[in-house]
Design an enzyme around this catalytic site. Sequence first.
Site, mmCIF file in Angstrom:
data_model
loop_
_atom_site.group_PDB
_atom_site.id
_atom_site.type_symbol
_atom_site.label_atom_id
_atom_site.label_comp_id
_atom_site.label_asym_id
_atom_site.label_seq_id
_atom_site.Cartn_x
_atom_site.Cartn_y
_atom_site.Cartn_z
ATOM 1 N N GLU A 111 7.428 -0.602 2.624
ATOM 2 C CA GLU A 111 8.567 0.241 3.024
ATOM 3 C C GLU A 111 9.064 -0.083 4.432
ATOM 4 O O GLU A 111 8.979 0.743 5.347
ATOM 5 C CB GLU A 111 8.212 1.724 2.903
ATOM 6 C CG GLU A 111 7.964 2.142 1.470
ATOM 7 C CD GLU A 111 7.723 3.645 1.319
ATOM 8 O OE1 GLU A 111 7.733 4.363 2.326
ATOM 9 O OE2 GLU A 111 7.515 4.080 0.176
ATOM 10 N N GLU B 119 5.145 2.107 -6.029
ATOM 11 C CA GLU B 119 4.869 3.524 -5.760
ATOM 12 C C GLU B 119 5.844 4.376 -6.553
ATOM 13 O O GLU B 119 7.044 4.075 -6.610
ATOM 14 C CB GLU B 119 5.069 3.905 -4.284
ATOM 15 C CG GLU B 119 3.946 3.523 -3.380
ATOM 16 C CD GLU B 119 4.139 4.047 -1.961
ATOM 17 O OE1 GLU B 119 4.809 5.086 -1.754
ATOM 18 O OE2 GLU B 119 3.609 3.386 -1.052
HETATM 19 O O1 IFM Z 1 2.431 8.546 1.404
HETATM 20 C C1 IFM Z 1 3.620 7.818 1.395
HETATM 21 C C2 IFM Z 1 3.314 6.328 1.449
HETATM 22 O O2 IFM Z 1 2.538 5.994 2.549
HETATM 23 C C3 IFM Z 1 4.612 5.557 1.529
HETATM 24 N N1 IFM Z 1 5.515 5.952 0.478
HETATM 25 C C4 IFM Z 1 5.757 7.359 0.269
HETATM 26 C C5 IFM Z 1 4.427 8.082 0.152
HETATM 27 C C6 IFM Z 1 4.686 9.594 -0.078
HETATM 28 O O3 IFM Z 1 5.404 10.138 0.986
#
Ligand code: IFM
Length: 449
Positions: A174, A356
């Site tokens: 990210e 994710e």
């Molecule tokens: O926990 C975070 C992760 O570290 C990065 N993406 C979003 C998740 C939830 O907020």
Amino acid sequence: MANPKKPAEKILKFPKSFRWGASTSSYQIEGAANEEGRAPSIWDRFCQLKGRVNHGHNGDVACDHYHKYPEDVRLMQQLGLDCYRFSIAWPRLLPRGRGQVNLAGLDFYDRLIDCLLEKNIEPWPCLFHWDLPQALDDLGGWSNRDMAGWFADYTLLCARRYGDRVKHWASFNEFSVFTLFGYAWGWGAPSISDRAYHLKTIHHVNLAHGAAVDVLRGQNAGFAIGGIHSYQPVRPQKNVPEDIAAANLFNEHWNLAFPDAQILGHYPPQIAEAIDPYVQAGDMARICRPLDWFGLNHYAPMYGRADPEMIWGFGWGEVPAELPRSGVGWPMQPQAFSDSLQELTRRYRLPIYVTENGYGNEDKGDKAAELEDQARVDYLRSYIAAMSQALADGANIAGYFVWSLLDNFEWGAGYGTRFGIVYVDYATQQRIPKASANWYAELIKKQRK
Ligand code: IFM
């Protein structure tokens, strides 16, 4: 394990080659922050600032995964995971960010990787999930152009040490999120809010990504390399010119600044103009290196509005009242997920791994309710169904990793927000699979039949 809830609808079928996994990150689960030579990261420092993290929580102990990883890997095996995405803590390997190597840190990931492979689970390390060594931040952090070279050296260390057993590598997690939160809005580590600093950071992180890809490729041409992007459609709060313009700029920053540069070889228009003073001859070619996959982290659509108080003039708009919300207030709209998968397939032409996706809720202190997490099951079911639809409609999707394997340290929200499919009792460090873990395990099992 708690009783699995049988999904009511017909079972979704994915290709046999489709990979199923779960994701975590180092600072969020490892703990052992002051053990065996690990030095502080910018998140250790940020957690010490008064009032910045809920309840003054920090990652000192987290899920104690540093010691409990064999149990966690056993859990992954019970779930039937094909692969596990974790991140390597740079300050555990190189306490000062460069130079002296911490052998105990290197050994830890050896043990973790070996343990995964023994159970037939593919290790998918990510080289950077936000825990920058504090020592490098002291040298200007990502505003320092030398960071690209230091990141390349750290990458080489990892590639040489683990490359005999690891095939899939991610450079960063990210890009846009940690740069916006940490260097533009100042809401995350290292808590800077400065336009020039932010722009330099965007460009130097992109250079570091490109340098890492070259290092990995040089080490082994067979590695499968990708970057992981948060991509959430940004919509204007209201259909008025100010909000439309704000949403466009928000979209450039959040969704495009990194993958456009890395995969298409140029910045989106407004960022290109602003970042130009920091771009040197040849930089775009250094950033845009061939990649094997696109990592997508997707949760929810976002709403932007004009906000002159905010550093770039765009801010978070209100979510339309008719959209259902998750337990942390994020809008839930599976269609936005399938649309994103289609858009990304068209725009970047790479196989997509959803690295994710998941459901967060505030912990209200009711453990039984946490374990019977029907809302998380419903979220996963509807989002995975949307992914299946996108696949049927031609999106190029190769795998899915749920966020997250374990409840963990949710950055500024501390431990009060839970995203895990496995419950962590922080007082005892006991792990208990939730209904969602059982549902996910069933889904994976059915894919194998
Ligand atoms: O926990 C975070 C992760 O570290 C990065 N993406 C979003 C998740 C939830 O907020």
